[in-house]
Design an enzyme around this catalytic site. Structure first.
Site, PDB file in Angstrom:
ATOM      1  N   ARG A 180      38.364  44.507  48.477  1.00 35.72           N
ATOM      2  CA  ARG A 180      39.651  45.216  48.219  1.00 35.72           C
ATOM      3  C   ARG A 180      40.822  44.717  48.570  1.00 35.72           C
ATOM      4  NH1 ARG A 180      39.844  50.017  51.125  1.00 35.72           N
ATOM      5  NH2 ARG A 180      38.015  50.779  50.211  1.00 35.72           N
ATOM      6  N   TYR A 211      64.537  49.997  33.343  1.00 39.71           N
ATOM      7  CA  TYR A 211      63.172  50.222  32.819  1.00 39.71           C
ATOM      8  C   TYR A 211      62.742  51.809  32.906  1.00 39.71           C
ATOM      9  CZ  TYR A 211      58.190  50.102  31.729  1.00 39.71           C
ATOM     10  OH  TYR A 211      56.963  50.108  31.350  1.00 39.71           O
ATOM     11  N   ASP A 258      63.872  44.832  41.770  1.00 40.54           N
ATOM     12  CA  ASP A 258      62.828  44.241  40.478  1.00 40.54           C
ATOM     13  C   ASP A 258      63.699  43.056  39.858  1.00 40.54           C
ATOM     14  OD1 ASP A 258      61.452  44.067  38.221  1.00 40.54           O
ATOM     15  OD2 ASP A 258      61.351  45.950  37.844  1.00 40.54           O
ATOM     16  N   LYS A 281      54.392  40.186  33.299  1.00 42.88           N
ATOM     17  CA  LYS A 281      55.249  39.413  32.609  1.00 42.88           C
ATOM     18  C   LYS A 281      55.449  37.887  32.781  1.00 42.88           C
ATOM     19  CE  LYS A 281      56.402  43.769  31.018  1.00 42.88           C
ATOM     20  NZ  LYS A 281      55.526  44.502  32.246  1.00 42.88           N
TER      21      LYS A 281
END
Length: 388
Positions: A58, A110, A183, A208
């Site tokens: 993890r 967004y 961002d 992206k």
């Protein structure tokens, strides 16, 4: 043992990317890193780890560390953490704000981020303030008055392509003892480095352009202060909440990063030519792209961004919702799909996705410019515009 390219050698970022962060597989000499699929790691008879630092996948994943080190170098940062998606990264940063605190978010960003912040803040007794960050004085006043715990920017914003003055806002945040997160997904670290402008954290949806092939979900957060309280929270949050990438997805991301410089160069150049071509088109009401001189934040964008202005843009066609949908329906090369930053060019009618109340004009089309030949993209949009 041959020497391997590494961050410490001071290579140009293009060269570092081409080698996937440097190095080869020590076990085999392979120039491509292996995918370790194991979830757990063995101890010896005395219960000491056979490989110190590898307990459970993890958090203990060699591919994570290699990819995070490369992205941190791209950002000019100290440390990075990968997350299972861009929204998982957004959520982890937002959870820095404790119940009873205040979060100031840029408006018109967004829609997925906006919806998440609204719902999370409502559930957790966090005051959410939304304001236009491109209006610098008003936004700075908002910081001074609300004294938020966290300020969230998106530069350039999606889908309006507004550009906030990161450096000035960062200075105001420091005065108000507020954390600043940016961002920068639409720009990529090759064009915009928010940490160098004073931001505390920079986030990317690795889904992206960082990956660039539309075949994985991923997110990443980077800091230039790995000793901060905020970074300690984020690293613990990623580990304990478990919003991590799988090994194969991390391998895909690292592979995608190897061509990032080439893809960004082509997409930036094509986006600029495309935007300039349609800026004064008789059937286009407006081109929203910081690279065109008519953009209200063009000079600010030039001062913050290097090597281009990104591959994301929006155009508003002359007409209503029907006219915009007719254009999308007539496109052949542009694919009608959400997301951005991939090798293929995409078109999206955002109003259909977001609906009433989002503030998105019905005639707005969001475009993600890919790596096709620009002449073909222009020709495709030209013929599609004849539909209105």
């Amino acid at each position: 043992m041959p020497k391997t390219p590494s961050i410490a050698h001071g290579l140009h970022l293009d060269s570092l990317l081409a080698h996937g962060g440097g190095g080869f597989d020590a076990a085999t000499g392979a120039v491509v890193p292996p995918i370790q699929t194991a979830t757990t790691f063995v101890r010896d008879e005395t219960y000491e780890l056979v490989n110190p630092g590898h307990i459970y996948s993890r958090d203990d994943n060699a591919l994570f560390k290699k990819t995070e080190k490369l992205i941190a170098a791209l950002e000019g940062g100290e440390d990075s953490r990968l997350f299972a998606s861009g929204m998982a990264a957004v959520a982890a940063v937002a959870r820095i704000v404790k119940p009873g605190g205040t979060l100031l978010a840029q408006s018109g960003i967004y829609w997925g981020t906006t919806l998440f912040l609204r719902k999370m803040c409502a559930r957790n007794n966090i005051a959410l303030v939304e304001a236009d960050a491109s209006d610098l004085q008003s936004f700075q006043d908002e910081i001074a008055v609300t004294r938020p715990d966290l300020v969230w920017l998106e530069v350039p914003s999606n889908p309006f392509l507004k550009v906030a003055d990161i450096k000035s806002i960062a200075n105001q945040c420091k005065q108000a003892d507020a954390l600043l997160a940016v961002d920068a997904t639409a720009a990529t670290p090759l064009i915009l480095k928010p940490l160098s402008l004073g931001a505390d954290l920079v986030m990317h949806s690795a889904t992206k352009a960082l990956n660039g092939h539309s075949d994985l979900l991923g997110g990443v957060v980077t800091t230039d202060n790995a000793g901060s309280e905020a970074w300690a929270f984020l690293t613990e949050e990623r580990k304990l909440a478990g919003a991590v990438l799988g090994s194969f997805e991390t391998w895909l991301l690292l592979r995608g990063l190897r061509t990032l410089a080439l893809r960004v160069e082509r997409m930036n150049r094509s986006a600029q030519v495309f935007a300039e071509h349609f800026e004064k088109h008789p059937k286009v009401e407006a081109v929203l792209y910081p690279g065109v001189k008519s953009h209200p934040h063009h000079e600010l964008a030039k001062s913050q961004m290097t090597g281009g202005f990104g591959s994301l843009m929006s155009i508003q066609v002359k007409g209503d919702k029907t006219a915009a949908l007719n254009v999308t329906g007539a496109l052949d090369l542009f694919q009608r799909a959400t997301s951005l930053g991939g090798t293929e060019s995409l078109v999206e009618h955002r109003f259909t996705i977001e609906g009433e109340g989002s503030g998105i004009p019905e005639n707005l089309l969001r475009l993600s410019i890919g790596i096709e030949h620009c002449d073909d993209l222009i020709a495709d949009m030209e013929q599609a515009l004849t539909a209105i």
